[in-house]
Design an enzyme around this catalytic site. Structure first.
Site, PDB file in Angstrom:
ATOM      1  N   ILE A  11      28.802 -16.972  26.584  1.00 27.53           N
ATOM      2  CA  ILE A  11      27.597 -17.980  26.955  1.00 27.53           C
ATOM      3  C   ILE A  11      27.333 -19.314  26.296  1.00 27.53           C
ATOM      4  CG2 ILE A  11      25.002 -17.905  26.553  1.00 27.53           C
ATOM      5  CD1 ILE A  11      26.017 -15.928  28.477  1.00 27.53           C
ATOM      6  N   LYS A 204      13.497 -10.807  27.586  1.00 28.57           N
ATOM      7  CA  LYS A 204      14.841 -10.679  27.741  1.00 28.57           C
ATOM      8  C   LYS A 204      15.504  -9.311  27.201  1.00 28.57           C
ATOM      9  CE  LYS A 204      19.419 -11.105  28.008  1.00 28.57           C
ATOM     10  NZ  LYS A 204      20.331 -11.882  27.171  1.00 28.57           N
ATOM     11  N   ARG A 211      17.282  -2.117  33.540  1.00 25.92           N
ATOM     12  CA  ARG A 211      18.457  -1.706  34.186  1.00 25.92           C
ATOM     13  C   ARG A 211      19.193  -0.821  33.573  1.00 25.92           C
ATOM     14  NH1 ARG A 211      22.595  -6.265  34.654  1.00 25.92           N
ATOM     15  NH2 ARG A 211      23.617  -4.923  36.027  1.00 25.92           N
ATOM     16  N   HIS A 242      14.437   5.095  51.878  1.00 31.18           N
ATOM     17  CA  HIS A 242      12.934   5.041  51.462  1.00 31.18           C
ATOM     18  C   HIS A 242      12.609   3.729  51.098  1.00 31.18           C
ATOM     19  CE1 HIS A 242       9.008   5.635  49.752  1.00 31.18           C
ATOM     20  NE2 HIS A 242       8.822   6.874  50.211  1.00 31.18           N
ATOM     21  N   ARG A 244      10.638   2.131  49.462  1.00 29.51           N
ATOM     22  CA  ARG A 244      10.027   2.059  48.120  1.00 29.51           C
ATOM     23  C   ARG A 244      10.879   2.552  46.948  1.00 29.51           C
ATOM     24  NH1 ARG A 244       6.094   2.234  51.208  1.00 29.51           N
ATOM     25  NH2 ARG A 244       5.776   4.556  51.179  1.00 29.51           N
ATOM     26  N   CYS A 258      25.025  -6.879  26.665  1.00 31.58           N
ATOM     27  CA  CYS A 258      23.727  -6.882  26.951  1.00 31.58           C
ATOM     28  C   CYS A 258      23.118  -5.531  27.148  1.00 31.58           C
ATOM     29  CB  CYS A 258      23.557  -7.739  28.035  1.00 31.58           C
ATOM     30  SG  CYS A 258      23.661  -9.428  28.177  1.00 31.58           S
ATOM     31  N   ARG A 322      34.289  -5.941  25.789  1.00 31.02           N
ATOM     32  CA  ARG A 322      33.088  -5.623  24.837  1.00 31.02           C
ATOM     33  C   ARG A 322      32.424  -4.219  25.299  1.00 31.02           C
ATOM     34  NH1 ARG A 322      30.170 -11.340  23.988  1.00 31.02           N
ATOM     35  NH2 ARG A 322      30.363 -11.218  26.163  1.00 31.02           N
TER      36      ARG A 322
END
Length: 422
Positions: A11, A204, A211, A242, A244, A258, A322
């Site tokens: 980053i 963040k 996820r 579907h 949704r 992350c 990592r």
């Protein structure tokens, strides 16, 4: 502006190059002499699409230099690692952040801006970094400005997303937010979202936790399908028809800096109110053991103990290992006595070519979704002892004739693997 960036990793380096290609004078600081030397020789040390070209542009403009020490600047960006502590909840290790802040304090002057881009636990900026600056004699929000501005990028597409993604600007005070927004506005075309520092930190963390929790549901479904002899991948495909429903894809585990790290920061900060987050982490952390146990069942009838692992990185088309579940799986297999040959075209330490890796192998174990693995030809499989594959990422679309391909949808047809408890 003159900007010093502390930390030139996945980053910090792209961020530095981005500012350098927009006219700012950048001093990039890293504690690793080899990284500094490589950059000053004109080469980047990470694999990231288009980044070397941008770096060449920054160097041609004379806007970037790498150094082992900071330089007097208008702004300081902290982009150092924040690993997990070795404690019950794997809380956030702030030792690198502390060291980075201490390294810039001697250079700070009134009017300077300090940005923490490192992913940190909730309330770190206000309760940890701010007191450090105050002990150095500064009044935050008046004569020095402090904000948390987390990165929100996808490895492999960082250069684009740093510019176009919305960016959260979390100032300790409203004045801090405005000063930080002014700096990021020079390079970011996406929306700049004003918030407090603590809101930015938790936002963040929850983006990645969202996820992680959803991947855990998919991984749990893969285990259920194996246990009940039901094709979990077909179930996901049908359920997602579907309007949704959007079930994620299962895999060998969750890695990277992350998703495999950040949820722990939330759980450690509020352990009594995060049971779902903790359970999701446990499910995803159990997947390497599930893959190894499934592999052992497949290999019971093998003429030898050689397994070929395709992919060592935590995600496809990058070189980052990592927190990679693939690396954990390799270690577990080797501990169980298997001869593991490693093939990864993105990792320099994986020196075998595909033919060498697969020769006399009794199983190809696909652990990363590199685009190179979408098609596996006879070049790879012709010399295998047993031509078969377990594709844990469901990436292989075409395979040589005669190879038995297994995945989380049909592996139950080839083995009676049991589901390990978490």
């Amino acid at each position: 502006m003159k900007i010093t960036t502390i930390g030139l990793g996945y980053i910090g380096l792209p961020t530095s190059i981005l500012f350098a290609t927009h006219g700012h004078q950048i001093t990039g600081v890293d504690v690793r002499p080899g990284v500094v030397d490589t950059l000053n020789q004109g080469l980047i040390h990470i694999e990231e699409e288009g980044l070397q070209d941008l770096y060449n542009e920054a160097l041609a403009a004379g806007n970037f230099k790498a150094s082992l020490t900071p330089a007097p600047s208008d702004a300081y960006i902290i982009a150092v690692p924040t690993p997990n502590n070795d404690d019950t909840y794997k809380s956030c290790d702030l030792s690198f952040v502390e060291s980075a802040v201490n390294s810039v304090i001697p250079y700070l002057e009134k009017g300077n801006l300090v940005i923490v881009e490192s992913t940190i636990a909730p309330r770190t900026t206000e309760d940890f970094v701010k007191p450090m600056l105050e002990r150095a004699g500064f009044t935050v929000g008046e004569d020095i400005f402090l904000a948390h501005c987390p990165e929100r990028v996808l490895p492999g597409n960082i250069a684009y997303e740093l510019i176009h993604n919305p960016r959260i600007i979390g100032g300790v005070t409203p004045a801090c937010t405005e000063v930080a927004k002014a700096m990021y506005r020079t390079v970011v075309q996406g929306e700049l979202i004003a918030s407090s520092a603590s809101e930015a930190e938790l936002s963040k963390l929850m983006e990645n936790t969202y996820r992680d929790v959803n991947i855990a549901l998919a991984n749990e479904l893969a285990k259920i399908g194996t246990d009940l002899h039901i094709n979990a991948l077909k179930v996901i495909e049908m359920a997602n028809r579907h309007p949704r429903v959007n079930l994620h894809s299962p895999g060998p585990g969750v890695g990277g800096h992350c998703l495999a790290v950040d949820p722990y920061f939330v759980a450690a900060a509020s352990p009594n109110f995060s049971p779902l987050i903790q359970t999701a982490r446990a499910i995803n952390s159990s997947m390497p053991a599930f893959v190894v146990e499934t592999t052992e069942k497949i290999m019971q009838d093998a003429p030898n103990k050689k397994i070929t692992v395709f992919g060592l990185t935590y995600k496809g088309n990058i070189d980052d290992i990592r927190e990679s579940p693939a690396m954990e799986i390799v270690e577990m297999l080797e501990f169980q006595g298997f001869d593991v040959a490693k093939y990864d075209p993105h990792v320099e330490s994986a020196t075998l070519n595909i033919e060498e890796a697969c020769a006399d192998s009794s199983l190809i174990l696909v652990l990363t979704d590199h685009s190179e693995f979408a098609e596996i030809t006879e070049t790879a499989t012709a010399l295998m002892a047993v031509p078969r594959m377990l594709d844990t990422k469901n990436i292989v679309q075409k395979i040589a004739t005669g190879v038995t391909r297994m995945d989380f949808g049909n592996v139950h047809q080839h083995t009676q693997a049991t589901v390990p408890q978490i």
